[in-house]
Design a protein around this motif. Structure first.
Motif, PDB file in Angstrom:
ATOM      1  N   GLU A 218       0.837  -1.201   0.000  1.00  0.00           N
ATOM      2  CA  GLU A 218       0.000   0.000   0.000  1.00  0.00           C
ATOM      3  C   GLU A 218       0.872   1.252   0.000  1.00  0.00           C
ATOM      4  O   GLU A 218       0.564   2.244  -0.661  1.00  0.00           O
ATOM      5  CB  GLU A 218      -0.919  -0.003   1.224  1.00  0.00           C
ATOM      6  CG  GLU A 218      -1.842   1.202   1.334  1.00  0.00           C
ATOM      7  CD  GLU A 218      -2.839   1.310   0.182  1.00  0.00           C
ATOM      8  OE1 GLU A 218      -3.404   2.406  -0.006  1.00  0.00           O
ATOM      9  OE2 GLU A 218      -3.040   0.315  -0.550  1.00  0.00           O
ATOM     10  N   GLU A 249      -9.885  -3.081  -8.155  1.00  0.00           N
ATOM     11  CA  GLU A 249     -10.395  -2.175  -7.130  1.00  0.00           C
ATOM     12  C   GLU A 249     -11.488  -1.269  -7.695  1.00  0.00           C
ATOM     13  O   GLU A 249     -11.459  -0.912  -8.868  1.00  0.00           O
ATOM     14  CB  GLU A 249      -9.268  -1.287  -6.584  1.00  0.00           C
ATOM     15  CG  GLU A 249      -8.347  -2.007  -5.637  1.00  0.00           C
ATOM     16  CD  GLU A 249      -7.276  -1.093  -5.069  1.00  0.00           C
ATOM     17  OE1 GLU A 249      -6.866  -1.333  -3.918  1.00  0.00           O
ATOM     18  OE2 GLU A 249      -6.837  -0.165  -5.772  1.00  0.00           O
ATOM     19  N   ASN A 254     -10.236  -0.432  -1.604  1.00  0.00           N
ATOM     20  CA  ASN A 254     -10.205  -1.237  -0.374  1.00  0.00           C
ATOM     21  C   ASN A 254     -10.473  -2.697  -0.711  1.00  0.00           C
ATOM     22  O   ASN A 254     -11.513  -3.253  -0.355  1.00  0.00           O
ATOM     23  CB  ASN A 254     -11.244  -0.696   0.620  1.00  0.00           C
ATOM     24  CG  ASN A 254     -11.176  -1.432   1.955  1.00  0.00           C
ATOM     25  OD1 ASN A 254     -10.135  -1.965   2.324  1.00  0.00           O
ATOM     26  ND2 ASN A 254     -12.291  -1.474   2.658  1.00  0.00           N
ATOM     27  N   GLY A 255      -9.536  -3.304  -1.414  1.00  0.00           N
ATOM     28  CA  GLY A 255      -9.714  -4.678  -1.868  1.00  0.00           C
ATOM     29  C   GLY A 255     -10.232  -4.705  -3.297  1.00  0.00           C
ATOM     30  O   GLY A 255     -10.841  -3.743  -3.781  1.00  0.00           O
ATOM     31  N   THR A 305      -3.693 -14.515  -0.413  1.00  0.00           N
ATOM     32  CA  THR A 305      -4.585 -13.396  -0.156  1.00  0.00           C
ATOM     33  C   THR A 305      -5.661 -13.856   0.819  1.00  0.00           C
ATOM     34  O   THR A 305      -5.606 -14.949   1.365  1.00  0.00           O
ATOM     35  CB  THR A 305      -5.200 -12.860  -1.465  1.00  0.00           C
ATOM     36  OG1 THR A 305      -5.947 -11.682  -1.185  1.00  0.00           O
ATOM     37  CG2 THR A 305      -6.107 -13.879  -2.127  1.00  0.00           C
ATOM     38  N   ILE A 308     -12.291 -10.476   1.631  1.00  0.00           N
ATOM     39  CA  ILE A 308     -12.886  -9.383   2.405  1.00  0.00           C
ATOM     40  C   ILE A 308     -14.395  -9.520   2.224  1.00  0.00           C
ATOM     41  O   ILE A 308     -14.934  -9.222   1.160  1.00  0.00           O
ATOM     42  CB  ILE A 308     -12.407  -8.007   1.906  1.00  0.00           C
ATOM     43  CG1 ILE A 308     -10.874  -7.918   1.986  1.00  0.00           C
ATOM     44  CG2 ILE A 308     -13.054  -6.882   2.699  1.00  0.00           C
ATOM     45  CD1 ILE A 308     -10.302  -6.671   1.331  1.00  0.00           C
ATOM     46  N   ARG A 320     -14.652  -9.204  -2.412  1.00  0.00           N
ATOM     47  CA  ARG A 320     -13.333  -8.634  -2.679  1.00  0.00           C
ATOM     48  C   ARG A 320     -12.236  -9.538  -2.118  1.00  0.00           C
ATOM     49  O   ARG A 320     -12.429 -10.212  -1.111  1.00  0.00           O
ATOM     50  CB  ARG A 320     -13.218  -7.252  -2.031  1.00  0.00           C
ATOM     51  CG  ARG A 320     -14.047  -6.166  -2.700  1.00  0.00           C
ATOM     52  CD  ARG A 320     -14.183  -4.950  -1.826  1.00  0.00           C
ATOM     53  NE  ARG A 320     -15.023  -5.222  -0.659  1.00  0.00           N
ATOM     54  CZ  ARG A 320     -14.953  -4.570   0.496  1.00  0.00           C
ATOM     55  NH1 ARG A 320     -14.051  -3.610   0.656  1.00  0.00           N
ATOM     56  NH2 ARG A 320     -15.766  -4.869   1.490  1.00  0.00           N
ATOM     57  N   ASP A 322      -8.129  -9.280  -0.843  1.00  0.00           N
ATOM     58  CA  ASP A 322      -7.118  -8.321  -0.420  1.00  0.00           C
ATOM     59  C   ASP A 322      -5.982  -8.319  -1.432  1.00  0.00           C
ATOM     60  O   ASP A 322      -5.853  -9.245  -2.250  1.00  0.00           O
ATOM     61  CB  ASP A 322      -6.605  -8.725   0.968  1.00  0.00           C
ATOM     62  CG  ASP A 322      -6.078  -7.544   1.765  1.00  0.00           C
ATOM     63  OD1 ASP A 322      -5.893  -6.466   1.165  1.00  0.00           O
ATOM     64  OD2 ASP A 322      -5.843  -7.703   2.970  1.00  0.00           O
ATOM     65  N   ARG A 323      -5.148  -7.280  -1.385  1.00  0.00           N
ATOM     66  CA  ARG A 323      -3.979  -7.255  -2.275  1.00  0.00           C
ATOM     67  C   ARG A 323      -3.156  -8.522  -2.050  1.00  0.00           C
ATOM     68  O   ARG A 323      -3.140  -9.089  -0.949  1.00  0.00           O
ATOM     69  CB  ARG A 323      -3.134  -6.012  -2.053  1.00  0.00           C
ATOM     70  CG  ARG A 323      -2.446  -5.943  -0.727  1.00  0.00           C
ATOM     71  CD  ARG A 323      -1.530  -4.748  -0.605  1.00  0.00           C
ATOM     72  NE  ARG A 323      -2.182  -3.486  -0.873  1.00  0.00           N
ATOM     73  CZ  ARG A 323      -1.917  -2.730  -1.943  1.00  0.00           C
ATOM     74  NH1 ARG A 323      -1.010  -3.101  -2.813  1.00  0.00           N
ATOM     75  NH2 ARG A 323      -2.547  -1.594  -2.134  1.00  0.00           N
ATOM     76  N   LYS A 325      -0.414 -10.804  -1.029  1.00  0.00           N
ATOM     77  CA  LYS A 325       0.675 -10.665  -0.056  1.00  0.00           C
ATOM     78  C   LYS A 325       1.994 -11.187  -0.630  1.00  0.00           C
ATOM     79  O   LYS A 325       3.065 -10.699  -0.299  1.00  0.00           O
ATOM     80  CB  LYS A 325       0.333 -11.449   1.221  1.00  0.00           C
ATOM     81  CG  LYS A 325       1.443 -11.430   2.271  1.00  0.00           C
ATOM     82  CD  LYS A 325       1.071 -12.252   3.485  1.00  0.00           C
ATOM     83  CE  LYS A 325       2.228 -12.377   4.456  1.00  0.00           C
ATOM     84  NZ  LYS A 325       2.719 -11.102   4.990  1.00  0.00           N
TER      85      LYS A 325
END
Length: 436
Positions: A218, A249, A254-255, A305, A308, A320, A322-323, A325
């Motif tokens: 981020e 996104e 946010n996801g 990941t 969400i 969603r 998450d980004r 990892k």
């Protein structure tokens, strides 16, 4: 067309209805799969037919597909459609062996283009925008994927392709480019060339950036936004699943909404392969639902990941992720500790004066594993020795807090580390028998 949604009915479909759609599409997908040599044998041995699927949860009856399966059945062993209907072939680079090949029908290309258009529309791009693509074309999916999507949306497109930063900037200024697609490391490089040329990106019409193809933090995203004066939206995709555009996104950053009318997403424990609860980190497993030539079932992406699950303020019902990892195969083990390159990047971006390029080298000295982090310095004069010593110690301490071991840290002059036109290479493993 609805001003907010590209396809309102699909994007805001109630969850129960969406799951029913997925189950129907999964049955249709199995029909195609059972005509491919690979799946005909694998599913046939287990007695799996479209009738085996009553709900989406029945997908767990189907075995996983791995990258090795695709390599073992190169080139067309997973093709269930008629090859006379094939209009395109994409592949990975194959730098580690046999490439991964995906074959597309006209339907598949149109579906993929529509998904990219949906993504771009979601973050405010319209047919009045000028879209510039700094991604590679050819067999790499990033170029043509975004190209067809932007054309579907109706943008004026600039297929600039990768590299040649001065020409990229010339096009941005001369053509009035408003939207740009770039991998994160190249976006930072482009911002640096803007600065070297004495041009402020904020004086251009550029306002939207699509980034993906390599994991990033981020902090790195926010840095790109500051440097280029844009909003940067995270994107996920992979060749096996079409290419870019699988998840994206929305305006809330946010996801990434994963398009569940086109894919079924599962998150599993990479060791036990059992599902993990929503919100927990695990390996993403994807199944295609809208491919008529070469569908893939329960593909182990190796990407880490989490889901969400909370509703998104944008009103879209597709869950969603998450980004990313990192990847299970990006992780390295040193002195018994699992380390992901993104953990190192997360620390480095917090230090003013560091450039974006870094390299992790793993080596062995006197039978001990050694980890060295080289990072380029940006705004600090290289002859200010006490300052550099202090910064080195601070970075070392912060890395130890993050990864639980103490690496060597070397600050090197800007431009001294290798720069790749493609995805940035972050780890060099020189330990005997473990080279990457």
């Amino acid at each position: 067309m609805n001003e907010k949604y590209w396809q309102p009915e699909l994007e805001t479909m109630p969850r129960e209805q969406l799951r029913e759609l997925q189950a129907k599409k999964l049955r249709d997908t199995l029909e195609v799969c059972l005509r491919s040599p690979f799946y005909k044998q694998r599913l046939g041995e287990l007695g799996i037919t479209p009738d085996s699927i009553k709900t989406v949860d029945d997908i767990r009856k189907i075995p996983f597909t791995t990258k090795q399966d695709l390599r073992n059945n190169y080139p067309f062993g997973l093709v269930g459609g008629d090859m006379k209907d094939a209009i395109r072939i994409h592949s990975t680079s194959g730098t580690t062996g046999i490439p991964i090949v995906v074959v597309y029908s006209r339907h598949d290309i149109d579906s993929w283009a529509n998904m990219i258009a949906r993504n771009m529309y979601m973050v405010g791009c319209r047919d009045t925008d000028v879209f510039q693509n700094s991604s590679g074309y050819g067999m790499f999916t990033g170029g043509l994927g975004f190209q067809y999507g932007a054309e579907k949306l109706g943008c004026t497109t600039v297929p600039a392709a990768a590299g040649n930063s001065k020409r990229q900037i010339q096009f941005i200024r001369n053509f009035g480019t408003t939207c740009l697609h770039a991998i994160p490391s190249y976006a930072i490089r482009l911002a640096e060339v803007f600065r070297e040329e004495g041009i402020d990106p904020k004086d251009t019409k550029l306002h939207t950036l699509f980034i993906g193809a390599e994991p990033h933090t981020e902090e790195q995203r926010r840095r790109i936004e500051r440097m280029l004066g844009v909003k940067a939206y995270n994107s996920f995709g992979m060749t096996e699943m079409n290419g870019p555009g699988v998840a994206f996104e929305c305006e809330y950053q946010n996801g990434m909404h994963l398009w569940e009318d086109n894919y079924i997403v599962e998150i599993v424990d990479p060791d036990t392969l059992e599902p993990v609860p929503d919100g927990e980190l695990g390996e993403m497993v994807l199944t295609t639902l809208d491919r008529t030539m070469m569908p893939i079932l329960r593909y182990r992406t190796r990407d880490l990941t989490r889901i969400i699950n909370e509703p998104c303020p944008c009103g879209r019902t597709h869950r969603r992720i998450d980004r990313i990892k990192g990847r299970t195969d990006d992780m390295f083990i040193i002195k018994g500790v699992n380390v992901f390159p993104m953990q190192v990047e997360k620390v480095l971006v917090q230090f003013p004066g560091l450039a974006s390029n870094y390299l992790i080298t793993l080596d062995t000295e006197d039978d001990n594993d050694i980890m060295t982090v080289e990072v380029e310095i940006d705004d600090i004069a290289s002859d200010v020795y006490p300052e550099l010593q202090k910064m080195t110690r601070n970075i070392q301490r912060a890395l130890k807090d993050e990864i639980l071991l103490t690496p060597r840290v070397k600050l090197v002059k800007k431009g001294s580390l290798p720069v790749s036109e493609g995805k940035a290479v972050r780890v060099k493993d020189l330990r005997e028998g473990r080279g990457r």
